[in-house]
Write a protein that holds these residues in place. Structure first.
Motif, PDB file in Angstrom:
ATOM      1  N   LYS A   4      35.845 137.686  78.698  1.00 23.05           N
ATOM      2  CA  LYS A   4      37.244 137.312  78.522  1.00 23.05           C
ATOM      3  C   LYS A   4      37.573 137.495  77.056  1.00 23.05           C
ATOM      4  N   GLU A   6      40.739 137.599  73.957  1.00 18.16           N
ATOM      5  CA  GLU A   6      42.108 137.309  73.571  1.00 18.16           C
ATOM      6  C   GLU A   6      42.577 138.389  72.610  1.00 18.16           C
ATOM      7  N   GLU A  48      44.723 142.606  84.045  1.00 19.92           N
ATOM      8  CA  GLU A  48      44.455 141.192  83.767  1.00 19.92           C
ATOM      9  C   GLU A  48      44.759 140.859  82.306  1.00 19.92           C
ATOM     10  N   ASP A  49      44.353 141.741  81.403  1.00 21.01           N
ATOM     11  CA  ASP A  49      44.611 141.500  79.981  1.00 21.01           C
ATOM     12  C   ASP A  49      46.111 141.499  79.677  1.00 21.01           C
ATOM     13  N   SER A  52      47.343 138.160  80.964  1.00 20.04           N
ATOM     14  CA  SER A  52      46.856 137.092  80.080  1.00 20.04           C
ATOM     15  C   SER A  52      47.660 137.047  78.789  1.00 20.04           C
ATOM     16  N   LYS A  57      49.193 130.380  77.550  1.00 22.69           N
ATOM     17  CA  LYS A  57      47.766 130.056  77.525  1.00 22.69           C
ATOM     18  C   LYS A  57      47.595 128.670  78.118  1.00 22.69           C
ATOM     19  N   SER A  58      47.146 128.631  79.363  1.00 22.73           N
ATOM     20  CA  SER A  58      47.005 127.348  80.046  1.00 22.73           C
ATOM     21  C   SER A  58      45.930 127.436  81.119  1.00 22.73           C
ATOM     22  N   LYS A  59      45.516 126.294  81.570  1.00 20.67           N
ATOM     23  CA  LYS A  59      44.542 126.217  82.659  1.00 20.67           C
ATOM     24  C   LYS A  59      45.119 126.882  83.908  1.00 20.67           C
ATOM     25  N   THR A  62      44.927 130.686  83.697  1.00 20.72           N
ATOM     26  CA  THR A  62      43.538 131.110  83.893  1.00 20.72           C
ATOM     27  C   THR A  62      43.162 131.038  85.360  1.00 20.72           C
ATOM     28  N   GLU A  63      43.567 129.971  86.023  1.00 27.67           N
ATOM     29  CA  GLU A  63      43.267 129.829  87.451  1.00 27.67           C
ATOM     30  C   GLU A  63      43.963 130.899  88.280  1.00 27.67           C
ATOM     31  N   LEU A  65      44.712 133.905  87.495  1.00 25.77           N
ATOM     32  CA  LEU A  65      44.117 135.213  87.289  1.00 25.77           C
ATOM     33  C   LEU A  65      42.659 135.300  87.739  1.00 25.77           C
ATOM     34  N   GLY A  66      42.078 134.172  88.149  1.00 25.82           N
ATOM     35  CA  GLY A  66      40.682 134.178  88.579  1.00 25.82           C
ATOM     36  C   GLY A  66      40.490 134.975  89.854  1.00 25.82           C
TER      37      GLY A  66
END
Length: 190
Positions: A4, A6, A48-49, A52, A57-59, A62-63, A65-66
């Motif tokens: 991952k 940034e 995905e990038d 992102s 930027k948050s939980k 992230t979830e 995109l999992g």
């Protein structure tokens, strides 16, 4: 490529370029299946990038995109990138065709570029990347299929490899253009 990352600085662009160059150097040494599956994974990671870089930027982001999540598939990421105007319809169409080729290689046991169905898909993908009206198409259309596929991947990558960085710069430079909260919209409405 599985890390991952940034997208934040020129140093990152240099790192991304080094990763990309290493990836493309290794790609030609892969089997037909390895080449197609690796290319599919590479472009899925680009999508995905991009997302992102766009999303807060948050939980929750992230979830989303999992893998095995709402935005965890190539198709869903591709569609959202078009909806957010990160990709053009033409770019998304080329990626959709790439995903079909990838699925063909992922789900069939013995498949190579020599298969008629694969050849048809590679030609369709290549036409979408190069454009039939382009003078380049006259040179590309008669290439061996593996070479054609590789060449068109490279052209597509040339358009997309810095897109996540571009998205990051846009969201950092123009945060007011990214919706923050529904209440803000409702309060500002007449």
């Amino acid at each position: 490529m599985s890390q991952k990352r940034e997208i934040t600085s020129d140093e990152h662009v240099k790192q991304a370029q080094a990763e990309m160059e290493r990836f493309w150097d290794d790609l030609d040494n892969e089997s037909d299946r390895g080449m197609v599956l690796s290319a599919g994974a590479y472009f899925e990671k680009v999508l995905e990038d991009c997302l992102s870089a766009y999303l807060n930027k948050s939980k929750e982001a992230t979830e989303l995109l999992g893998s095995n999540r709402e935005l965890g598939t190539f198709s869903s990421r591709n569609k959202l990138c078009v909806a957010l105007r990160i990709l053009s319809h033409e770019e998304a169409h080329a990626l959709k065709l790439l995903a079909r080729i990838r699925n063909e290689f992922a789900h069939l046991v013995l498949v190579t570029f020599k298969e008629d169905a694969v050849g048809d898909r590679v030609h369709e993908f290549s036409r979408s990347v190069v454009g039939e009206e382009s003078p380049t198409w006259q040179r590309v259309k008669d290439m061996p299929l593996r070479e054609m596929f590789s060449f068109c991947l490279f052209l597509l990558n040339d358009r997309l490899w810095l897109r996540p960085y571009d998205v990051h710069l846009h969201t950092e430079s123009y945060p007011e253009l990214i919706p923050h909260h529904v209440d803000t919209v409702l309060v500002d409405s007449p």
